[in-house]
Design a protein around this motif. Structure first.
Motif, PDB file in Angstrom:
ATOM      1  N   PHE A  26     -44.209 -12.604 -28.275  1.00  0.00           N
ATOM      2  CA  PHE A  26     -44.660 -12.351 -29.529  1.00  0.00           C
ATOM      3  C   PHE A  26     -44.908 -13.817 -30.221  1.00  0.00           C
ATOM      4  CE2 PHE A  26     -42.282  -8.387 -29.180  1.00  0.00           C
ATOM      5  CZ  PHE A  26     -43.464  -7.504 -29.194  1.00  0.00           C
ATOM      6  N   PHE A  27     -44.255 -14.758 -30.087  1.00  0.00           N
ATOM      7  CA  PHE A  27     -44.569 -16.070 -30.782  1.00  0.00           C
ATOM      8  C   PHE A  27     -45.670 -16.807 -30.457  1.00  0.00           C
ATOM      9  CE2 PHE A  27     -39.771 -16.903 -32.180  1.00  0.00           C
ATOM     10  CZ  PHE A  27     -40.250 -17.120 -33.440  1.00  0.00           C
ATOM     11  N   ILE A  28     -46.018 -16.576 -29.048  1.00  0.00           N
ATOM     12  CA  ILE A  28     -47.481 -17.447 -28.452  1.00  0.00           C
ATOM     13  C   ILE A  28     -48.478 -16.939 -29.409  1.00  0.00           C
ATOM     14  CG2 ILE A  28     -48.898 -17.803 -26.943  1.00  0.00           C
ATOM     15  CD1 ILE A  28     -46.484 -17.902 -24.849  1.00  0.00           C
ATOM     16  N   PRO A  29     -48.565 -15.678 -29.589  1.00  0.00           N
ATOM     17  CA  PRO A  29     -49.620 -15.499 -30.399  1.00  0.00           C
ATOM     18  C   PRO A  29     -49.702 -15.516 -31.941  1.00  0.00           C
ATOM     19  CG  PRO A  29     -48.995 -13.546 -29.570  1.00  0.00           C
ATOM     20  CD  PRO A  29     -48.316 -14.532 -28.755  1.00  0.00           C
ATOM     21  N   LEU A  30     -48.229 -15.077 -32.407  1.00  0.00           N
ATOM     22  CA  LEU A  30     -48.032 -15.317 -33.708  1.00  0.00           C
ATOM     23  C   LEU A  30     -48.082 -16.751 -34.209  1.00  0.00           C
ATOM     24  CD1 LEU A  30     -46.737 -13.994 -36.035  1.00  0.00           C
ATOM     25  CD2 LEU A  30     -44.654 -14.561 -35.430  1.00  0.00           C
ATOM     26  N   LEU A  31     -47.495 -17.710 -33.490  1.00  0.00           N
ATOM     27  CA  LEU A  31     -47.637 -18.940 -34.170  1.00  0.00           C
ATOM     28  C   LEU A  31     -49.079 -19.587 -34.132  1.00  0.00           C
ATOM     29  CD1 LEU A  31     -44.157 -20.617 -32.722  1.00  0.00           C
ATOM     30  CD2 LEU A  31     -44.713 -19.662 -35.252  1.00  0.00           C
ATOM     31  N   SER A  32     -49.674 -19.272 -33.108  1.00  0.00           N
ATOM     32  CA  SER A  32     -51.360 -19.626 -33.040  1.00  0.00           C
ATOM     33  C   SER A  32     -52.020 -19.013 -34.184  1.00  0.00           C
ATOM     34  CB  SER A  32     -51.819 -19.228 -31.696  1.00  0.00           C
ATOM     35  OG  SER A  32     -50.852 -19.862 -30.636  1.00  0.00           O
ATOM     36  N   LEU A  33     -51.782 -17.960 -34.442  1.00  0.00           N
ATOM     37  CA  LEU A  33     -52.512 -17.329 -35.597  1.00  0.00           C
ATOM     38  C   LEU A  33     -52.071 -17.797 -37.049  1.00  0.00           C
ATOM     39  CD1 LEU A  33     -52.655 -13.459 -34.315  1.00  0.00           C
ATOM     40  CD2 LEU A  33     -54.598 -15.118 -34.636  1.00  0.00           C
ATOM     41  N   TYR A  34     -50.731 -18.034 -36.939  1.00  0.00           N
ATOM     42  CA  TYR A  34     -50.219 -18.849 -38.164  1.00  0.00           C
ATOM     43  C   TYR A  34     -50.814 -19.965 -38.495  1.00  0.00           C
ATOM     44  CZ  TYR A  34     -47.031 -20.249 -41.832  1.00  0.00           C
ATOM     45  OH  TYR A  34     -46.655 -20.916 -43.170  1.00  0.00           O
ATOM     46  N   GLY A  35     -50.846 -20.650 -37.373  1.00  0.00           N
ATOM     47  CA  GLY A  35     -51.464 -22.123 -37.428  1.00  0.00           C
ATOM     48  C   GLY A  35     -53.030 -22.217 -37.935  1.00  0.00           C
ATOM     49  N   MET A  36     -53.433 -21.220 -37.324  1.00  0.00           N
ATOM     50  CA  MET A  36     -55.106 -20.921 -37.726  1.00  0.00           C
ATOM     51  C   MET A  36     -55.239 -20.853 -39.331  1.00  0.00           C
ATOM     52  SD  MET A  36     -56.757 -18.499 -34.598  1.00  0.00           S
ATOM     53  CE  MET A  36     -56.478 -18.977 -32.972  1.00  0.00           C
ATOM     54  N   THR A  37     -54.251 -19.976 -39.762  1.00  0.00           N
ATOM     55  CA  THR A  37     -54.437 -19.696 -41.076  1.00  0.00           C
ATOM     56  C   THR A  37     -54.174 -21.010 -42.058  1.00  0.00           C
ATOM     57  OG1 THR A  37     -53.352 -17.537 -40.608  1.00  0.00           O
ATOM     58  CG2 THR A  37     -53.350 -18.214 -43.022  1.00  0.00           C
ATOM     59  N   LEU A  38     -53.152 -21.650 -41.458  1.00  0.00           N
ATOM     60  CA  LEU A  38     -52.783 -23.008 -42.096  1.00  0.00           C
ATOM     61  C   LEU A  38     -54.070 -23.967 -41.887  1.00  0.00           C
ATOM     62  CD1 LEU A  38     -48.997 -23.789 -41.564  1.00  0.00           C
ATOM     63  CD2 LEU A  38     -50.283 -22.728 -43.439  1.00  0.00           C
ATOM     64  N   LEU A 151     -39.802 -27.595 -29.785  1.00  0.00           N
ATOM     65  CA  LEU A 151     -41.296 -28.461 -29.641  1.00  0.00           C
ATOM     66  C   LEU A 151     -42.239 -27.771 -29.165  1.00  0.00           C
ATOM     67  CD1 LEU A 151     -39.450 -31.854 -28.974  1.00  0.00           C
ATOM     68  CD2 LEU A 151     -40.157 -30.806 -31.021  1.00  0.00           C
ATOM     69  N   TRP A 152     -42.092 -27.086 -27.996  1.00  0.00           N
ATOM     70  CA  TRP A 152     -43.133 -26.403 -27.176  1.00  0.00           C
ATOM     71  C   TRP A 152     -43.945 -25.321 -28.299  1.00  0.00           C
ATOM     72  CZ3 TRP A 152     -44.959 -26.072 -21.983  1.00  0.00           C
ATOM     73  CH2 TRP A 152     -44.817 -27.113 -21.133  1.00  0.00           C
ATOM     74  N   LEU A 153     -42.948 -24.456 -28.686  1.00  0.00           N
ATOM     75  CA  LEU A 153     -43.300 -23.243 -29.496  1.00  0.00           C
ATOM     76  C   LEU A 153     -44.014 -23.919 -30.997  1.00  0.00           C
ATOM     77  CD1 LEU A 153     -40.326 -20.947 -29.083  1.00  0.00           C
ATOM     78  CD2 LEU A 153     -42.965 -20.297 -28.729  1.00  0.00           C
ATOM     79  N   ARG A 154     -43.443 -25.086 -31.597  1.00  0.00           N
ATOM     80  CA  ARG A 154     -43.979 -25.600 -32.574  1.00  0.00           C
ATOM     81  C   ARG A 154     -45.536 -26.174 -32.382  1.00  0.00           C
ATOM     82  NH1 ARG A 154     -45.986 -26.896 -36.376  1.00  0.00           N
ATOM     83  NH2 ARG A 154     -45.189 -27.560 -38.493  1.00  0.00           N
ATOM     84  N   SER A 155     -45.729 -26.474 -31.408  1.00  0.00           N
ATOM     85  CA  SER A 155     -47.053 -27.207 -30.946  1.00  0.00           C
ATOM     86  C   SER A 155     -48.028 -25.909 -30.984  1.00  0.00           C
ATOM     87  CB  SER A 155     -46.880 -27.675 -29.612  1.00  0.00           C
ATOM     88  OG  SER A 155     -46.680 -26.736 -28.430  1.00  0.00           O
ATOM     89  N   LEU A 156     -47.390 -24.866 -30.751  1.00  0.00           N
ATOM     90  CA  LEU A 156     -48.563 -23.714 -30.774  1.00  0.00           C
ATOM     91  C   LEU A 156     -49.142 -23.576 -32.458  1.00  0.00           C
ATOM     92  CD1 LEU A 156     -46.672 -20.869 -28.675  1.00  0.00           C
ATOM     93  CD2 LEU A 156     -48.791 -22.306 -28.015  1.00  0.00           C
ATOM     94  N   THR A 157     -48.454 -23.910 -33.441  1.00  0.00           N
ATOM     95  CA  THR A 157     -48.958 -23.646 -34.698  1.00  0.00           C
ATOM     96  C   THR A 157     -49.867 -24.901 -34.877  1.00  0.00           C
ATOM     97  OG1 THR A 157     -46.610 -23.130 -35.385  1.00  0.00           O
ATOM     98  CG2 THR A 157     -47.971 -23.749 -37.123  1.00  0.00           C
TER      99      THR A 157
END
Length: 409
Positions: A26-38, A151-157
């Motif tokens: 869930f985190f991989i698409p979730l953080l990517s989409l949230y990063g796109m929003t920001l 760090l890996w997950l934060r990079s997705l944002t």
């Protein structure tokens, strides 16, 4: 908890438990989409306000109120998340609030009602970030025996933010900046759907035996040794940086950069940010967090001085590479400091209070000042920011030299 053995080609997953693997999905698409929003919304918010008819004075005032609102609502939300253990529901509530704001923001002409809804929208979308970071930091901590970590997950944002920057800049150049609310609506809707299936039950509620009290939660956090000194460093660091963060988009537009060139400039910084998040674990674990905070305090003033010297997209893009230190390294080290020194049950409150001290409160103070000073002294406000940022260096040196015996700093 049992860990399922995996083939060598999936070695990076072998440190994850079954619930962790489900959350990663869930985190991989979730953080990517949230990063796109920001990246696509927050970065171009100032340009949207100008297009909507906001005056510079109004933008400066709103720009000061928004971080003030983030600091207040963020600390309330973080304390509620820690005190009740319902951090996921806090994020869902903030997303739902943002989604409800979009039609009102789009169809309301410039007036007090629009200003209030605009503030609520940008406050709510930003409040989510520290709670996300607290969840990631606790469920996927930075450890030697874990390949897949914070760090890996934060990079997705960040990766999502780069995609949002470039994609949105192209859309806005072709179709207009007025699309910003609707693009945000689609991205936030997808984030909300993913959050409905997310599991954060692995993080304990703070003080389980007692009735929830926000004052008690924040009080317990401030009693953690050296946390107040850590906040003092970040307040000074953030006050200097806020001159840049406040009017950077408008400044680049005023010196002649197109929307795409602005996006390219900041994408260079985001690329370095991504690199730090991807490969920074060994470097971060090699040095004490306080030493790395001192390093960030030295590099940041250099970046703001250099930024004030150039006007070309190429030169500014190279200066933006220092974003890897002034933002990504500082962000990662601060999260690591919290992970090592703050109890897990206080992680959301610690993240929101730290980000409020470093970003939101400084922005609330500096953006209105920038709105007055920028028309008068122009790019020299970034030199002023460099001087203030440099004041954080003695605080970091104090933390380095006065490390108490037995403290993990």
């Amino acid at each position: 908890m049992a860990i399922i053995p995996l083939p060598n080609k999936s070695r990076w997953l072998t440190t994850l438990t079954i619930p962790e693997r489900r959350n990663v999905g869930f985190f991989i698409p979730l953080l990517s989409l949230y990063g796109m929003t920001l990246g696509g919304s927050a970065t171009f918010s100032l340009l949207w306000m100008v297009d909507k008819g906001f005056s510079f004075a109004t933008i400066g005032l709103i720009g000061g109120i928004i971080p003030l609102g983030i600091a207040f609502m963020g600390n309330v939300a973080g304390a509620i998340g820690d005190g009740t253990g319902k951090r996921r529901m806090v994020i869902i509530t903030m997303l739902a609030m943002c989604i409800l704001c979009v039609p009102i923001v789009y169809f309301t002409p410039p007036n007090l009602a629009l200003y209030m809804i605009t503030i609520l929208f940008f406050v709510s979308i930003r409040v989510i970030l520290p709670i996300f970071d607290s969840i990631i930091g606790q469920l996927f901590p930075i450890r030697d025996d874990r390949s897949f970590n914070f760090l890996w997950l934060r990079s997705l944002t960040t990766l999502g933010a780069i995609m949002g920057l470039l994609g949105a800049s192209r859309l806005y150049d072709v179709y207009g900046i007025h699309l910003l609310p609707w693009i945000s609506l689609g991205l936030m809707g997808l984030c909300l759907l993913l959050m409905l299936y997310f599991d954060d039950t692995g993080i304990p509620r703070h003080n389980r035996g007692a009735k929830y009290s926000m004052r008690a939660v924040i009080g317990d956090l401030l009693r953690v040794p050296w946390f107040k000194t850590f906040l003092a460093f970040n307040i000074l660091y953030g006050l200097g940086n806020a001159f840049y963060q406040g009017f950077f988009t408008i400044h680049l537009q005023n010196i002649g950069l197109t929307t795409l060139e602005i996006a390219i400039t900041f994408s260079m910084g985001c690329t370095m940010e991504l690199l730090i998040f991807f490969v920074g674990k060994r470097f971060i674990r090699r040095f004490r967090p306080t030493l790395l905070l001192l390093f960030c305090g030295v590099v940041a003033p250099v970046r703001w001085i250099l930024f004030a010297q150039f006007t070309g997209v190429v030169s500014l893009s190279f200066v933006a590479l220092l974003h890897g230190v002034t933002f990504a390294l500082h962000w990662a080290v601060s999260a690591y400091y919290i992970q090592r020194n703050v109890p897990p049950s206080l992680s959301a409150t610690a993240q929101t209070l730290w980000q409020s001290s470093c970003w939101d409160m400084p922005m609330a103070i500096i953006i209105p000042i920038s709105g007055i000073l920028y028309p008068v002294i122009g790019v020299q406000i970034f030199i002023l920011g460099a001087i203030i940022t440099a004041l954080s260096i003695p605080v970091a040196m104090y933390m380095v030299l006065c490390k108490p015996v037995g403290r993990d700093m």
